[in-house]
Enzyme design. Structure first.
Site, PDB file in Angstrom:
ATOM      1  N   HIS A 491      -8.352  10.015  20.694  1.00  0.00           N
ATOM      2  CA  HIS A 491      -7.922   9.761  22.072  1.00  0.00           C
ATOM      3  C   HIS A 491      -8.498   8.445  22.587  1.00  0.00           C
ATOM      4  O   HIS A 491      -7.765   7.576  23.086  1.00  0.00           O
ATOM      5  CB  HIS A 491      -8.363  10.927  22.963  1.00  0.00           C
ATOM      6  CG  HIS A 491      -8.059  10.738  24.419  1.00  0.00           C
ATOM      7  ND1 HIS A 491      -6.995  11.345  25.047  1.00  0.00           N
ATOM      8  CD2 HIS A 491      -8.677  10.009  25.381  1.00  0.00           C
ATOM      9  CE1 HIS A 491      -6.975  11.004  26.314  1.00  0.00           C
ATOM     10  NE2 HIS A 491      -7.987  10.186  26.545  1.00  0.00           N
ATOM     11  N   GLU A 492      -9.800   8.292  22.481  1.00  0.00           N
ATOM     12  CA  GLU A 492     -10.433   7.082  23.005  1.00  0.00           C
ATOM     13  C   GLU A 492     -10.019   5.849  22.209  1.00  0.00           C
ATOM     14  O   GLU A 492      -9.903   4.749  22.763  1.00  0.00           O
ATOM     15  CB  GLU A 492     -11.956   7.238  23.014  1.00  0.00           C
ATOM     16  CG  GLU A 492     -12.460   8.344  23.931  1.00  0.00           C
ATOM     17  CD  GLU A 492     -12.010   8.206  25.375  1.00  0.00           C
ATOM     18  OE1 GLU A 492     -11.742   7.067  25.818  1.00  0.00           O
ATOM     19  OE2 GLU A 492     -11.925   9.229  26.081  1.00  0.00           O
ATOM     20  N   HIS A 495      -6.953   4.356  23.676  1.00  0.00           N
ATOM     21  CA  HIS A 495      -7.216   3.404  24.764  1.00  0.00           C
ATOM     22  C   HIS A 495      -7.582   2.037  24.188  1.00  0.00           C
ATOM     23  O   HIS A 495      -7.127   0.996  24.682  1.00  0.00           O
ATOM     24  CB  HIS A 495      -8.374   3.909  25.626  1.00  0.00           C
ATOM     25  CG  HIS A 495      -8.021   5.024  26.554  1.00  0.00           C
ATOM     26  ND1 HIS A 495      -6.975   4.957  27.445  1.00  0.00           N
ATOM     27  CD2 HIS A 495      -8.611   6.241  26.754  1.00  0.00           C
ATOM     28  CE1 HIS A 495      -6.931   6.080  28.159  1.00  0.00           C
ATOM     29  NE2 HIS A 495      -7.900   6.873  27.743  1.00  0.00           N
ATOM     30  N   HIS A 498      -4.610   0.256  22.991  1.00  0.00           N
ATOM     31  CA  HIS A 498      -3.830  -0.231  24.138  1.00  0.00           C
ATOM     32  C   HIS A 498      -4.334  -1.620  24.550  1.00  0.00           C
ATOM     33  O   HIS A 498      -3.542  -2.499  24.912  1.00  0.00           O
ATOM     34  CB  HIS A 498      -3.965   0.763  25.292  1.00  0.00           C
ATOM     35  CG  HIS A 498      -2.928   0.619  26.356  1.00  0.00           C
ATOM     36  ND1 HIS A 498      -2.919   1.387  27.489  1.00  0.00           N
ATOM     37  CD2 HIS A 498      -1.857  -0.198  26.476  1.00  0.00           C
ATOM     38  CE1 HIS A 498      -1.908   1.063  28.248  1.00  0.00           C
ATOM     39  NE2 HIS A 498      -1.238   0.102  27.659  1.00  0.00           N
TER      40      HIS A 498
END
Length: 703
Positions: A491-492, A495, A498
């Site tokens: 999940h992290e 980021h 991104h």
């Protein structure tokens, strides 16, 4: 969010002479390869106050020069000039925030309490700078807009909307009060965070006999012994008061009385009868937020907070959350029934309590799906899974990672990788990885950008970091993490990707600087790749034998993928619903404990589950404004994520479909905030997202 300074008078104490300030390491441009990097190892706590003072003063001068220009306002001399301003301040603030989250000592806490309001004063000053806003409005409403590129128009619109939201159109009296509120809130946010960190650092569960270790996997027992040694305790072991330690203990410990102690320790953070109780701080924050919203013309803080999001209105978020809440409650009822039957079969006569839930859910999962967390965990080695993330990044996002050792780091545990586009060999940035828990580091996991990507003023590489709180264990041994922790890792990293994939001109629109209820979408969709056979077969390697996870276990994992979704949904959604209800209060003169209890009662909250974040420890919404009235964003983004996953799995050829992956890169990960998400997502998907995909993903009934 970009912060700009204006003309309000800010009193800045002079701590050192100008010559001494110039020599301050924090004020120096970042040097070295990659466009310069933070000079970790040269900074001292004594540098922060003078550096912050000078950086704010410099930024004030730069922005004041933009505001006071005689030439008519243009995109170049106003908007681009603002993008260019504040470089020293941005560097100093990046290091300050890093210390706050990762190296927070009592000495730094004193500095943080004093300086955090200075940042707020500066921000209020710029947003209330009438001369500057007049120039921004002139560009926004002028004929030049017709000649700008779509990205440039988006940049102007974003600046204009930010200024309006922060009170640029308010009257003089309101502006003065808003500035005072913002300053007061900055201090309260810092106090809240420091109180929470103190309860996490200073409280722990002692394991005093060998029997206290019953049920714990070997690596968790070893980590507990190591923790006791590091804290110089006489006990055999110690469970730290952080999620990464408490949740595994609640899952595996067969000592029910110790599970209860651990649970109470964790859920009462910020709510104890000590100097770190956060309840009064919470009420003060809520009252100031409500007052600020009214001054800005909004009925509640929730209405103000959502004004620049995809949701726009609180009712839309409530409708979404409640549509998922009801099926989640039904799922929890079924799960609790199964766990209660198991308790009875074991001869137990007690009713399931919150400290029992994870323990018995794990037993039910093992019985129903033949999936045992202790069978999975030997394959969940941190380092091979990190390599698995890199492989996904290369396969889906055209990125490669190579370790570098000539970049300074802020702690020996931190490592750095150079990131390149595979197809061109072009360097796009650095990825810093700080995986382990330690004293002075806030709990949880997060991504941060020390510097955003841009190219309007020369190519600027991004510097991004992932920070986690995994349990380190014995020196030299592989670090094993849980399945949930592995999801958090991916999940992290989503980021981080991104930020690393960002390919835009202007930093304000770069990377993760998107609307709050969209920013979790890229991170949540990346979680989907963890459970693919391609990742598990290659990177889920047994820590003793090196053998990949057997296909039979992979298949059982797939079968159990939606197990316990009721629990995780209720745990998270209850926090989001209470967050929204708190910020819909027009007069938040409340007792937080009473409000929480009454709100959960109205929702028919199962007694066996507590909010993932109780009010006195809800750092997402009380350590700053970013997620206030915005915790719903995780669900909002997961609606989009589930729908986007079906672009691969239903409409495409699977999660490794290169055509769909290219669209995901082009219209989601690369574009930052240069496109409105309402426009960008349909370009990727061909349609707007609907909740049906989320209900299917969670195995809830689809209406």
């Amino acid at each position: 969010m970009k912060k700009i300074v204006g003309l309000l008078l800010i009193t800045l104490p002079m701590y050192t002479s100008e010559a001494q300030q110039t020599a301050n390491p924090l004020l120096q441009p970042w040097k070295g390869n990659y466009g310069g990097v933070p000079a970790f190892g040269t900074y001292s706590l004594s540098d922060f106050k003078p550096a912050i003072t000078q950086a704010i003063a410099e930024r004030l001068r730069e922005v004041d020069a933009i505001a006071q220009q005689k030439a008519p306002a243009t995109f170049a001399n106003t908007i681009v000039a603002l993008e260019r301003a504040g470089k020293t301040y941005q560097r100093v603030r990046a290091v300050f925030e890093l210390y706050s989250a990762n190296l927070n000592t009592p000495d730094f806490e004193t500095i943080e309490l004093e300086m955090a309001p200075k940042f707020s004063e500066m921000s209020s000053a710029i947003y209330q700078n009438a001369a500057l806003f007049t120039r921004i409005a002139a560009v926004h409403n002028g004929k030049e807009m017709d000649k700008l590129t779509p990205e440039q128009k988006r940049l102007v619109q974003t600046y204009y909307a930010q200024f309006v939201k922060e009170g640029a159109l308010a009257n003089a009296k309101s502006k003065q009060r808003i500035a005072a509120i913002n300053k007061a809130l900055a201090g309260l946010f810092t106090q809240f965070s420091q109180n929470q960190l103190a309860d996490e650092n200073q409280q722990y569960l002692l394991l005093e006999t060998e029997a206290d270790f019953a049920g714990l996997p070997q690596e968790l027992a070893d980590a507990a012994r190591q923790e006791a040694q590091e804290r110089q305790l006489k006990a055999l072991g110690c469970i730290a008061n952080t999620r990464s330690s408490i949740e595994p203990f609640l899952t595996f410990s067969s000592q029910r009385s110790l599970r209860e102690k651990a649970f109470q320790l964790f859920v009462n953070r910020g709510d104890n009868a000590n100097a770190y109780n956060n309840n009064a701080t919470v009420v003060a924050i809520l009252k100031l937020r409500a007052e600020k919203a009214k001054l800005l013309g909004f009925p509640t803080f929730a209405h103000w907070s959502l004004s620049n999001t995809m949701a726009k209105q609180p009712q839309r978020t409530l409708d979404l959350m409640l549509s998922v809440w009801e099926p989640a409650l039904l799922k929890v009822q079924d799960d609790v029934k199964a766990m209660q039957q198991l308790i009875a079969a074991e001869g137990g006569t007690f009713a399931l309590e919150p400290w029992d839930y994870r323990y018995y859910a794990e037993k039910v999962r093992k019985e129903k799906y033949a999936v045992d967390a202790n069978e999975i965990k030997p394959y969940m080695q941190l380092e091979p899974l990190r390599e698995g993330m890199f492989w996904v990044a290369e396969t889906i996002f055209d990125l490669t990672f190579a370790p570098v050792t000539d970049v300074p780091v802020f702690h020996p545990d931190v490592r750095v990788w150079e990131v390149r586009k595979k197809s061109t060999g072009k360097v796009v940035g650095l990825w810093y990885f700080d995986p382990y828990a330690r004293k002075g580091k806030r709990s949880g996991a997060w991504m941060t950008a020390y510097r955003d990507q841009s190219r309007f003023d020369g190519e600027v590489l991004t510097l991004v970091s992932n920070n986690c709180n995994f349990i380190k264990g014995k020196p030299g041994e592989p670090v094993l993490i849980s399945w949930d922790d592995a999801n958090t890792l991916f999940h992290e990293f989503g980021h981080a990707l991104h930020g690393l994939c960002s390919d835009v001109n202007y930093p304000l629109l770069s990377g993760t600087n998107t609307p709050r209820d969209y920013v979790e979408f890229p991170s949540q969709i990346l979680e989907r790749w963890l459970s693919t056979p391609e990742v598990l077969n290659r990177f889920a390697l047994h820590y003793q034998t090196g053998a990949p996870m057997p296909m039979a276990l992979v298949e059982r994992l797939e079968a159990a993928a939606t197990f316990n979704e009721g629990f995780s949904t209720v745990e998270t959604l209850s926090s989001a619903l209470v967050d929204m209800q708190l910020h819909l209060l027009e007069n938040p003169e409340i007792d937080p404990k009473t409000f929480e209890a009454e709100a959960l009662k109205a929702l028919r909250m199962p007694k066996e589950i507590v909010m993932r974040h109780r009010i006195p420890q809800f750092g997402h919404i009380f350590s700053g404004d970013d997620y206030a009235a915005g915790y719903y964003g995780y669900l909002w983004a997961d609606v989009i994520s589930a729908d986007a996953t079906e672009a691969f799995t239903v409409d495409g050829k699977g999660l490794y479909d290169p055509v769909v992956a290219k669209r995901l890169l082009d219209y989601v990960f690369k574009v930052g905030n240069t496109l409105d998400p309402e426009e960008a997502y349909p370009k990727f998907r061909g349609k707007k997202a609907s909740t049906a995909a989320l209900m299917r993903a969670r195995n809830f009934p689809v209406k």
